[in-house]
Scaffold this motif. Structure first.
Motif, short mmCIF file in Angstrom:
data_model
loop_
_atom_site.label_atom_id
_atom_site.label_comp_id
_atom_site.label_asym_id
_atom_site.label_seq_id
_atom_site.Cartn_x
_atom_site.Cartn_y
_atom_site.Cartn_z
N LEU A 146 0.82 -1.20 0.00
CA LEU A 146 0.00 0.00 0.00
C LEU A 146 0.86 1.26 0.00
O LEU A 146 1.86 1.33 0.70
N ASP A 147 0.44 2.24 -0.79
CA ASP A 147 1.03 3.58 -0.73
C ASP A 147 0.16 4.39 0.23
O ASP A 147 -0.77 5.08 -0.18
N TRP A 148 0.46 4.28 1.51
CA TRP A 148 -0.44 4.80 2.54
C TRP A 148 -0.05 6.19 3.02
O TRP A 148 1.12 6.57 3.02
N THR A 149 -1.06 6.93 3.42
CA THR A 149 -0.90 8.17 4.16
C THR A 149 -1.90 8.15 5.31
O THR A 149 -3.07 7.80 5.09
N ILE A 150 -1.45 8.49 6.50
CA ILE A 150 -2.34 8.49 7.67
C ILE A 150 -2.53 9.94 8.13
O ILE A 150 -1.56 10.67 8.36
N LEU A 151 -3.80 10.35 8.23
CA LEU A 151 -4.13 11.71 8.63
C LEU A 151 -4.75 11.68 10.03
O LEU A 151 -5.73 10.97 10.27
N ARG A 152 -4.19 12.49 10.93
CA ARG A 152 -4.67 12.53 12.32
C ARG A 152 -5.17 13.94 12.65
O ARG A 152 -4.39 14.80 13.07
N PRO A 153 -6.45 14.19 12.46
CA PRO A 153 -6.99 15.52 12.76
C PRO A 153 -7.08 15.76 14.26
O PRO A 153 -7.16 14.84 15.07
N GLY A 154 -7.09 17.06 14.62
CA GLY A 154 -7.32 17.45 16.00
C GLY A 154 -8.80 17.38 16.33
O GLY A 154 -9.54 16.59 15.75
N MET A 155 -9.25 18.21 17.24
CA MET A 155 -10.65 18.19 17.68
C MET A 155 -11.56 18.65 16.55
O MET A 155 -11.46 19.78 16.07
N LEU A 156 -12.46 17.77 16.14
CA LEU A 156 -13.31 18.06 15.00
C LEU A 156 -14.45 19.00 15.38
O LEU A 156 -15.09 18.83 16.42
N GLU A 168 1.37 18.95 9.61
CA GLU A 168 2.77 18.59 9.88
C GLU A 168 2.81 17.23 10.56
O GLU A 168 1.77 16.70 10.98
N ALA A 169 4.02 16.70 10.73
CA ALA A 169 4.16 15.44 11.46
C ALA A 169 3.66 15.60 12.89
O ALA A 169 3.04 14.69 13.45
N LEU A 197 3.69 8.97 5.00
CA LEU A 197 3.65 10.03 6.01
C LEU A 197 2.47 9.85 6.96
O LEU A 197 1.37 9.48 6.54
N THR A 198 2.71 10.11 8.23
CA THR A 198 1.64 10.23 9.23
C THR A 198 1.58 11.70 9.61
O THR A 198 2.57 12.25 10.11
N LEU A 199 0.44 12.33 9.36
CA LEU A 199 0.33 13.78 9.47
C LEU A 199 -0.74 14.20 10.46
O LEU A 199 -1.83 13.63 10.47
N GLU A 200 -0.42 15.19 11.28
CA GLU A 200 -1.41 15.78 12.17
C GLU A 200 -1.97 17.04 11.52
O GLU A 200 -1.27 17.73 10.76
#
Length: 218
Positions: A146-156, A168-169, A197-200
């Motif tokens: 997999l060509d993966w990217t993980i996105l971790r949002p803050g408080m929605l 950013e990381a 990349l795992t991104l916040e």
């Protein structure tokens, strides 16, 4: 592009489907309840009724074949107990990733959670959630197919998106409108340079497209 979204009736997914359909992509959203189908059709997305808590890898792979990208945006939701954090936030994510591998879909984007960590301690529901999301993320990272990217949002939040973000990381905690999360996902899906990349993500001062290109190194 043809893009398949797990959790197709979720609040972020509905926004993402609207954006993708509007720019001319072919979008399919996996939903659990048939009565959710019309909401997707109204946005220009194709509803696919399939329960990721009971489906087999092959059943999910069948829906992914021919897709250019897959987005995991499913979640058990805030009112669910610890058991469904395991079956949806972890097990369904693993299932969807395995199905993407089987279907030959390389581009894979995950909507995770800021603070997700497989080593997160505690027995409260939110602790189980953070651990489940962390374990799912770790599983995806281990799949070379997999060509993966993980996105971790803050408080929605449900405030109108501004189109201005910090991506950013490590951003530190902060709020972000669901509109802006969807806009970032739409950019990430087609920018394979963010693979690995795992991104916040929180609200900030940089336009979405500029922020995504910046983390992608272009």
């Amino acid at each position: 592009m043809r893009i398949v979204i797990a959790g197709g009736h979720g609040q972020i997914a509905l926004r993402l489907e609207r954006l993708l359909a509007a720019r001319g992509d072919e979008v399919a959203g996996i939903i659990r309840k048939p009565e959710q189908a019309d909401a997707l059709r109204q946005l220009g997305a194709e509803p696919v009724v399939l329960d990721l808590e009971s489906a087999s890898v092959e059943e999910v792979a069948e829906q992914l074949r021919g897709a250019d990208a897959a987005v995991f945006a499913a979640g058990a939701g805030p009112g669910s107990g610890a058991a469904r954090k395991e079956t949806v936030d972890k097990a369904a994510a693993v299932l969807f990733a395995d199905a993407a591998v089987r279907a030959g879909v390389r581009r894979f984007v995950v909507v995770s959670s800021m603070g997700a960590d497989p080593a997160h301690e505690g027995d409260e529901v939110f602790d189980v959630y953070q651990r489940a999301k962390g374990e799912a993320d770790a599983y995806v990272r281990g799949l070379d197919s997999l060509d993966w990217t993980i996105l971790r949002p803050g408080m929605l939040t449900d405030e109108a998106g501004t189109g201005l973000i910090r991506l950013e990381a490590h951003t530190g905690r902060g709020p972000v409108p669901r509109d802006d999360v969807a806009a970032v996902l739409a950019e990430l899906v087609e920018n394979a340079a963010t693979t690995g990349l795992t991104l916040e993500l929180i609200s900030g001062s940089v336009p979405v497209s500029v922020a995504v290109k910046s983390v992608a190194g272009n």
